[in-house]
Motif scaffolding. Structure first.
Motif, PDB file in Angstrom:
ATOM      1  N   LEU A 188      -7.862 -35.944 -16.703  1.00 27.46           N
ATOM      2  CA  LEU A 188      -8.896 -36.552 -16.204  1.00 27.46           C
ATOM      3  C   LEU A 188     -10.105 -36.704 -17.048  1.00 27.46           C
ATOM      4  O   LEU A 188     -10.552 -37.479 -17.604  1.00 27.46           O
ATOM      5  N   ARG A 189     -10.391 -35.686 -18.036  1.00 26.16           N
ATOM      6  CA  ARG A 189     -11.236 -35.476 -18.838  1.00 26.16           C
ATOM      7  C   ARG A 189     -10.969 -36.545 -20.045  1.00 26.16           C
ATOM      8  O   ARG A 189     -11.962 -37.132 -20.420  1.00 26.16           O
ATOM      9  N   LEU A 190      -9.787 -36.376 -20.401  1.00 27.19           N
ATOM     10  CA  LEU A 190      -9.529 -37.557 -21.650  1.00 27.19           C
ATOM     11  C   LEU A 190      -9.472 -38.898 -21.302  1.00 27.19           C
ATOM     12  O   LEU A 190     -10.132 -39.849 -21.832  1.00 27.19           O
ATOM     13  N   ALA A 191      -9.360 -39.187 -19.773  1.00 24.03           N
ATOM     14  CA  ALA A 191      -9.402 -40.481 -19.272  1.00 24.03           C
ATOM     15  C   ALA A 191     -10.956 -40.925 -19.181  1.00 24.03           C
ATOM     16  O   ALA A 191     -11.364 -41.888 -19.390  1.00 24.03           O
ATOM     17  N   LEU A 192     -11.616 -39.861 -18.952  1.00 29.18           N
ATOM     18  CA  LEU A 192     -13.294 -40.271 -19.012  1.00 29.18           C
ATOM     19  C   LEU A 192     -13.799 -40.284 -20.247  1.00 29.18           C
ATOM     20  O   LEU A 192     -14.689 -41.180 -20.453  1.00 29.18           O
ATOM     21  N   GLN A 193     -13.149 -39.788 -21.058  1.00 29.50           N
ATOM     22  CA  GLN A 193     -13.635 -40.090 -22.664  1.00 29.50           C
ATOM     23  C   GLN A 193     -13.264 -41.554 -23.216  1.00 29.50           C
ATOM     24  O   GLN A 193     -14.036 -42.095 -23.901  1.00 29.50           O
ATOM     25  N   GLN A 194     -11.980 -41.836 -22.816  1.00 30.22           N
ATOM     26  CA  GLN A 194     -11.571 -43.186 -22.895  1.00 30.22           C
ATOM     27  C   GLN A 194     -12.550 -44.333 -22.379  1.00 30.22           C
ATOM     28  O   GLN A 194     -12.948 -45.578 -22.972  1.00 30.22           O
ATOM     29  N   LEU A 195     -12.909 -43.975 -21.060  1.00 25.46           N
ATOM     30  CA  LEU A 195     -13.843 -44.787 -20.181  1.00 25.46           C
ATOM     31  C   LEU A 195     -15.037 -44.790 -20.994  1.00 25.46           C
ATOM     32  O   LEU A 195     -15.858 -45.932 -20.898  1.00 25.46           O
TER      33      LEU A 195
END
Length: 312
Positions: A188-195
């Motif tokens: 989830l942390r990586l997905a938020l960074q991509q967002l």
């Protein structure tokens, strides 16, 4: 003689297209694809290292072209970059032909360069309306998602719950976030960074940082609503200053119409002055200087007419 040369060039171009069985539309499409995929010149390793250590700020027409390219990529219209270059090349040729038809060699570089930059200035001007739309959609999206997150403390559930209420271009960004989190990986942390990297807006990126911090410490969720409130403050201030932001554009258009309109007006007021302006070398220089001032002023007005942005 210039008109005959122009007609010969048009006839030769049309004949080449007929011989090659190419329509003007397919020719423009292939030329746009070629210009969009031109390989960039590779710098030596030493110059690349110095550019990273001491980056130079682009100025002039280079900054305009680079900023227009960045705006097209941010708005998901990177495939139109080739058409932008084709339009720039076509307008540059049109400006050169106008200068030749006027028999004014001093006007040739001014009209060629100014007309070539018109498509890029158009992209910069249209980005004002895109950013206003983006700010409005971000205000709504972040407000409803934050409210749901404060209740459930689950960012995926909050986004999924409110996805139907979101509009483009923000809806596509959060849809990609959900698809990445559910179908590609569970980080989830990586997905938020991509967002965070999908929208180049300071308040949105600050909100993403706060959401990332909340995944480690839920007590930090109280920082989300003040961040969202910054978008509301920007909208209020922008509505109050809209007339002031467009004041330079109105003044420029008024002065440009007066300047350009005086040239044909001289033909009716004083024929000798008009012929001096259009046939003599000093008159050609005056016209070239006026055209240069118009283009430089237009570039300055485009940079002044920008929506308000929040800066930390």
């Amino acid at each position: 003689m210039t008109m005959l040369t122009l007609l010969a060039f048009v006839g030769l171009s049309a004949g080449c297209l007929l011989l090659l069985n190419l329509s003007p539309r397919s020719f423009v499409r292939e030329l746009a694809r070629l210009l969009a995929h031109l390989p960039a010149r590779k710098l030596p390793l030493g110059k690349q290292a110095r550019a990273i250590q001491r980056p130079r700020r682009l100025k002039g027409w280079r900054a305009t072209v680079q900023e227009a390219k960045a705006i097209l990529q941010q708005t998901g219209q990177g495939d139109k970059l080739g058409l932008l270059f084709v339009g720039s090349l076509t307008l540059a040729l049109l400006g050169a032909l106008m200068a030749l038809l006027l028999h004014n060699p001093w006007l040739l570089p001014v009209l060629t360069g100014g007309f070539a930059l018109l498509p890029f200035w158009g992209v910069l001007f249209r980005s004002v309306f895109y950013k206003k739309q983006l700010h409005g959609e971000l205000e709504t999206a972040l407000s409803v998602i934050t409210t749901s997150y404060l209740r459930s403390e689950n960012i995926l559930a909050a986004v999924e719950e409110n996805l139907t209420y979101l509009n483009p271009p923000v809806a596509d960004v959060f849809q990609a976030f959900l698809a990445e989190s559910k179908l590609i990986h569970a980080n989830l942390r990586l997905a938020l960074q991509q967002l965070k990297g999908r929208i180049n807006e300071s308040v949105f990126q600050e909100w993403c940082d706060a959401i990332i911090a909340c995944q480690e410490d839920r007590t930090l969720k109280t920082t989300l609503m003040p961040t969202v409130a910054k978008l509301s403050d920007m909208r209020v201030v922008s509505a109050e200053l809209d007339s002031l932001l467009y004041e330079p554009l109105k003044e420029f258009l008024t002065m440009a119409l007066l300047l350009v309109g005086n040239i044909p007006l001289l033909y009716f007021l004083n024929r000798d002055w008009f012929h001096t302006l259009t046939t003599s070398t000093p008159g050609h220089l005056v016209l070239a200087i006026c055209a240069l001032v118009l283009f430089v002023s237009f570039a300055a007005v485009i940079r002044l007419t920008r929506p308000l942005e929040y800066r930390r």
